[in-house]
Design an enzyme around this catalytic site. Structure first.
Site, PDB file in Angstrom:
ATOM      1  N   GLU A 218     -36.352  -6.943  31.754  1.00 52.73           N
ATOM      2  CA  GLU A 218     -37.393  -7.236  32.725  1.00 52.73           C
ATOM      3  C   GLU A 218     -38.080  -8.558  32.383  1.00 52.73           C
ATOM      4  O   GLU A 218     -38.641  -9.220  33.248  1.00 52.73           O
ATOM      5  CB  GLU A 218     -38.422  -6.114  32.601  1.00 52.73           C
ATOM      6  CG  GLU A 218     -39.307  -5.922  33.747  1.00 52.73           C
ATOM      7  CD  GLU A 218     -39.744  -4.465  33.809  1.00 52.73           C
ATOM      8  OE1 GLU A 218     -40.070  -3.879  32.766  1.00 52.73           O
ATOM      9  OE2 GLU A 218     -39.729  -3.924  34.907  1.00 52.73           O
TER      10      GLU A 218
ATOM     11  N   ARG B 266     -42.796   4.533  33.985  1.00 53.28           N
ATOM     12  CA  ARG B 266     -43.147   3.905  32.709  1.00 53.28           C
ATOM     13  C   ARG B 266     -43.151   2.393  32.856  1.00 53.28           C
ATOM     14  O   ARG B 266     -42.212   1.818  33.397  1.00 53.28           O
ATOM     15  CB  ARG B 266     -42.149   4.300  31.620  1.00 53.28           C
ATOM     16  CG  ARG B 266     -42.436   3.632  30.284  1.00 53.28           C
ATOM     17  CD  ARG B 266     -41.442   4.017  29.228  1.00 53.28           C
ATOM     18  NE  ARG B 266     -40.111   3.533  29.507  1.00 53.28           N
ATOM     19  CZ  ARG B 266     -39.677   2.298  29.267  1.00 53.28           C
ATOM     20  NH1 ARG B 266     -40.496   1.391  28.760  1.00 53.28           N
ATOM     21  NH2 ARG B 266     -38.441   1.957  29.546  1.00 53.28           N
TER      22      ARG B 266
ATOM     23  N   ARG C 163     -37.696 -11.618  34.571  1.00 52.11           N
ATOM     24  CA  ARG C 163     -38.541 -11.796  35.757  1.00 52.11           C
ATOM     25  C   ARG C 163     -39.935 -12.248  35.337  1.00 52.11           C
ATOM     26  O   ARG C 163     -40.508 -13.149  35.938  1.00 52.11           O
ATOM     27  CB  ARG C 163     -38.569 -10.515  36.587  1.00 52.11           C
ATOM     28  CG  ARG C 163     -37.286 -10.360  37.398  1.00 52.11           C
ATOM     29  CD  ARG C 163     -37.179  -9.005  38.048  1.00 52.11           C
ATOM     30  NE  ARG C 163     -36.875  -7.976  37.065  1.00 52.11           N
ATOM     31  CZ  ARG C 163     -37.391  -6.758  37.055  1.00 52.11           C
ATOM     32  NH1 ARG C 163     -38.248  -6.404  37.977  1.00 52.11           N
ATOM     33  NH2 ARG C 163     -37.049  -5.891  36.127  1.00 52.11           N
TER      34      ARG C 163
ATOM     35  N   HIS D 188     -34.068   1.753  36.367  1.00 55.89           N
ATOM     36  CA  HIS D 188     -34.425   0.377  36.006  1.00 55.89           C
ATOM     37  C   HIS D 188     -33.799  -0.534  37.042  1.00 55.89           C
ATOM     38  O   HIS D 188     -32.626  -0.380  37.384  1.00 55.89           O
ATOM     39  CB  HIS D 188     -33.890   0.051  34.608  1.00 55.89           C
ATOM     40  CG  HIS D 188     -34.435  -1.232  34.065  1.00 55.89           C
ATOM     41  ND1 HIS D 188     -34.083  -2.458  34.582  1.00 55.89           N
ATOM     42  CD2 HIS D 188     -35.311  -1.475  33.072  1.00 55.89           C
ATOM     43  CE1 HIS D 188     -34.742  -3.398  33.917  1.00 55.89           C
ATOM     44  NE2 HIS D 188     -35.491  -2.827  32.985  1.00 55.89           N
TER      45      HIS D 188
ATOM     46  N   HIS E 132     -32.721   5.060  33.651  1.00 58.00           N
ATOM     47  CA  HIS E 132     -33.215   4.314  32.500  1.00 58.00           C
ATOM     48  C   HIS E 132     -34.068   5.132  31.541  1.00 58.00           C
ATOM     49  O   HIS E 132     -33.845   5.121  30.342  1.00 58.00           O
ATOM     50  CB  HIS E 132     -34.012   3.109  33.010  1.00 58.00           C
ATOM     51  CG  HIS E 132     -34.421   2.186  31.920  1.00 58.00           C
ATOM     52  ND1 HIS E 132     -33.522   1.707  30.996  1.00 58.00           N
ATOM     53  CD2 HIS E 132     -35.625   1.666  31.583  1.00 58.00           C
ATOM     54  CE1 HIS E 132     -34.163   0.921  30.151  1.00 58.00           C
ATOM     55  NE2 HIS E 132     -35.429   0.891  30.472  1.00 58.00           N
ATOM     56  N   HIS E 133     -35.054   5.813  32.066  1.00 63.55           N
ATOM     57  CA  HIS E 133     -35.998   6.486  31.164  1.00 63.55           C
ATOM     58  C   HIS E 133     -36.406   7.805  31.787  1.00 63.55           C
ATOM     59  O   HIS E 133     -36.682   7.875  32.977  1.00 63.55           O
ATOM     60  CB  HIS E 133     -37.235   5.592  30.965  1.00 63.55           C
ATOM     61  CG  HIS E 133     -38.138   6.048  29.859  1.00 63.55           C
ATOM     62  ND1 HIS E 133     -38.084   5.523  28.591  1.00 63.55           N
ATOM     63  CD2 HIS E 133     -39.109   6.986  29.830  1.00 63.55           C
ATOM     64  CE1 HIS E 133     -38.989   6.119  27.835  1.00 63.55           C
ATOM     65  NE2 HIS E 133     -39.626   7.011  28.566  1.00 63.55           N
TER      66      HIS E 133
ATOM     67  N   ARG F 278     -41.205  -0.802  38.262  1.00 66.86           N
ATOM     68  CA  ARG F 278     -39.765  -0.564  38.325  1.00 66.86           C
ATOM     69  C   ARG F 278     -39.359   0.262  39.535  1.00 66.86           C
ATOM     70  O   ARG F 278     -38.313   0.012  40.132  1.00 66.86           O
ATOM     71  CB  ARG F 278     -39.318   0.160  37.054  1.00 66.86           C
ATOM     72  CG  ARG F 278     -39.405  -0.758  35.882  1.00 66.86           C
ATOM     73  CD  ARG F 278     -39.049  -0.079  34.601  1.00 66.86           C
ATOM     74  NE  ARG F 278     -38.965  -1.106  33.572  1.00 66.86           N
ATOM     75  CZ  ARG F 278     -38.831  -0.876  32.285  1.00 66.86           C
ATOM     76  NH1 ARG F 278     -38.775   0.375  31.855  1.00 66.86           N
ATOM     77  NH2 ARG F 278     -38.751  -1.865  31.441  1.00 66.86           N
TER      78      ARG F 278
END
Ligand code: ADP
Length: 625
Positions: free
Chosen positions: A427, A593, A430, A414, A553-554, A451
């Site tokens: 996010e 993602r 932004r 991220h 992050h993911h 990302r």
């Protein structure tokens, strides 16, 4: 001191007893730093007994606050501060324990007298049986449990290895993507540039593979332009964004299911008392599609700490669901290729939960840094935004019974992680108008890009970090940003130059960047980096900067599932009775993602898994009858 107050207390007690009211209590306060700021307690004593404890804090809803409430109960019940911290909420736990200890000292009492054994309820360890056992009480697990009951499951056991529900879901700050909702329909459409840009890049990169989808979206967009009415979005555009964002590595059938059922997911959330009413822009989405909750003042709030307490309360109120915290599933039990339940363990020992259907909802493996580095060695040494329970247990348990995995090396970083605390900065900032500048005070990328692209651009800057720049107007519109300020993440300046000085940055260059950006917003055109989503100019003092860099992050990869959330074996067959949903699965997000698609995933696939598991059990029962 203590004596004097005791005497006074005795007097007050006599007076109040004379007045015929309840016994008077005296409060002492203490405070300590938690995760999001000061945790302050008022400890009420009756004589030397702790009668009650009240806490004031801004710890994360659904996580820190659950830990604090639980520890307060334990401390009062056992008259002891020797309580264990709650797994997953260590800082909040330590803060409330330290604050109560301080209050005991402030009362002139001896802390040693409050260190006795603690009565923690030892969990049942008897073998149990139920219709559906669900492993993991994060977003997907709780949604699956609720849906399984809605679809007729009579008994659901929900196992959670941490001390609180919520997993990574409670940390999710953005919202949920959905196309074609009533919330979108009432908005004004000003996102033509976003749609055109997506169509262009989809044609350039995937003109052949996605030809049909591109053509459908083009036709829909042309029809809309011929007779613009309401807002423009479609299931197919949502699919296209998700596939382009995921570098077309995604499983298209899973993406279709996600996009088709997300709007219904928003409606279902409404039926359980969760309203995601504010629709905004987010990285990688062509149009405004992310649905976010708002507080009473109409400010957007973090989606995870909004949804998790609602899910948890629903789960606790549903008599068919038994939630067991601090209980870890260790193994899926199989007989003749069919699921029989799981083995689990907790403080009381090991036991089995027998069930014809098992749903794995254990989340990803982003907190298992060894596992991350084993699949993607370049990520060794990165910080992680993940909850400590995200260790990949479900993937290992699934593989042990023959499940296939997909895309395991697809691990998302991220772009905006506050490095001192690993806190994720949403996010949404932004999307709502913030920009990124480097240490030289210059923008370097379209901030609302995907990302992976934004993260890579940050890594290429001096020191591999950047600053998110926001203004007071943005702060006024978002309680999330107020939380960041309270947590000490921001550096502030009354002018662009003052902020630059505070950041040790070239003031002239930074002021020029800001003026150029504001002009780009006014013109609706970013000649430098091609950003197409503009909110307001960043022109209202004071100005704020948050220093950020990428963090793990993911984990996009995981167990292979089909559109019914059935887990697929390495032989390509559905494993009877085994279902999975949420971050433990792979294939939905491809190589990247999009923000807002994790919550869509847990809601859509959590519901599918719950439905499929219930249907499986009911079918088995029919067969047996
Ligand atoms: P998702 O909502 O995508 O499923 P989350 O991270 O929100 O992901 O939730 C996953 C949950 O599963 C976390 O609360 C985590 O602590 C829990 N969990 C992980 N492994 C186990 C396990 N072996 N037994 C029980 N719970 C687990």
């Amino acid at each position: 001191m203590r004596k004097a107050t005791s005497l006074l207390l005795a007097l007050v007690m006599v007076l109040t007893m004379l007045a015929g009211t309840a016994m008077a209590q005296e409060a002492y306060t203490g405070s300590a730093m938690g995760n999001n700021g000061e945790v302050t307690v008022s400890v009420y004593f009756e004589g030397n007994q702790i009668a009650s404890i009240e806490a004031q804090h801004s710890e994360t809803a659904g996580l820190g606050d659950v830990a604090i409430a639980r520890l307060i109960d334990e401390m009062v019940a056992s008259q002891s501060v020797a309580v264990d911290t709650v797994a997953g909420a260590t800082n909040s736990s330590k803060a409330v324990i330290a604050a109560v200890t301080q209050a005991i000292e402030a009362a002139g009492l001896n802390v040693e007298d409050y260190m006795g054994p603690v009565d923690t309820a030892v969990q049942a360890t008897e073998d149990m049986s139920c219709d559906v056992v669900i492993v993991g009480a994060g977003g997907a697990g709780m949604v699956a449990a609720l849906q399984a009951v809605e679809d007729g499951a009579q008994s659901v056991v929900l196992l959670e290895k941490m001390g609180a529900t919520g997993g990574n879901t409670v940390r999710s700050t953005g919202g949920m993507n959905a196309a074609g909702t009533p919330e979108q329909a009432v908005m004004e459409f000003t996102e033509s540039a976003g749609v055109e840009k997506t169509l262009e890049s989809a044609k350039a990169d995937y003109g052949q593979e996605l030809a049909q989808l591109i053509q459908t979206v083009e036709q829909q967009y042309a029809d809309y332009q011929a007779a613009p009415e309401g807002y423009f979005d479609s299931v197919e555009l949502f699919e296209l964004d998700t596939l382009v964002g995921g570098k077309n590595l995604n499983d298209p059938a899973l993406v279709s299911a996600l996009a088709e059922q997300a709007a219904d997911g928003i409606a279902w959330l409404h039926t359980i008392g969760a309203d995601l009413t504010s629709v905004g822009s987010f990285g990688g989405a062509s149009v405004k599609r992310i649905h976010r909750p708002v507080n009473e003042e109409g400010k957007t709030i973090s989606v995870g700490s909004y949804l998790v307490p609602i899910f948890t309360q629903r789960v606790q109120e549903t008599p068919q669901i038994t939630l067991m915290l601090e209980t870890q599933a260790t193994e899926i039990l199989m007989d003749n290729g069919a699921v029989q339940g799981v083995k689990a363990k907790n403080a009381g020992g090991e036991f089995t939960v027998s069930a014809p259907a098992v749903v794995l909802a254990t989340g990803g493996f982003g907190a298992n840094l060894e596992m991350v580095a084993s699949y993607k060695p370049d990520l060794a040494g990165f910080v992680t935004t993940n909850a400590p329970g995200a260790t990949g247990d479900g993937i290992a348990m699934g593989q042990a019974v023959g499940a296939a995995t997909v895309d395991m090396e697809q691990i998302q970083i991220h772009p905006t992680v506050e490095q001192a605390t690993s806190a994720l900065i949403t996010e949404g900032l932004r999307g709502d108008g913030a920009i990124l500048v480097n240490q030289e005070g210059l923008r370097f990328i379209d901030e609302v890009g995907t990302r992976d692209v934004v993260s890579a651009a940050e890594i290429a800057q001096t020191g591999s970090y950047a600053y998110l720049i926001i203004d007071q107007k943005m702060v006024d519109a978002s309680s999330v940003i107020a939380g960041y300020i309270n947590s000490g993440y921001t550096v502030q300046g009354d002018t662009y130059e003052a902020l630059a000085q505070a950041l040790d940055m070239d003031a002239e260059a930074f002021a020029q960047t800001m003026n150029d950006w504001n002009a780009a917003v006014a013109a609706g055109e970013d000649a430098q980096f091609g950003r197409t989503s503009f909110a307001q100019p960043l022109d209202t003092a004071p100005f704020y900067a948050i220093k950020i860099a990428p963090g793990i992050h993911h984990t996009m990869g995981g167990l292979k599932i089909d559109t019914q959330a059935q887990v697929i074996s390495t032989e390509g067959q559905a494993i009877p009775g085994l279902f999975a949903a949420g971050e433990v699965t792979g294939g939905i997000h491809g190589a990247n993602r999009l923000g807002g698609n994790a919550v869509a995933d847990i809601v859509v696939f959590g519901r599918i898994a719950g439905s499929s598991a219930a249907a499986f059990v009911l079918a088995e029962q029919d067969l047996a009858a």
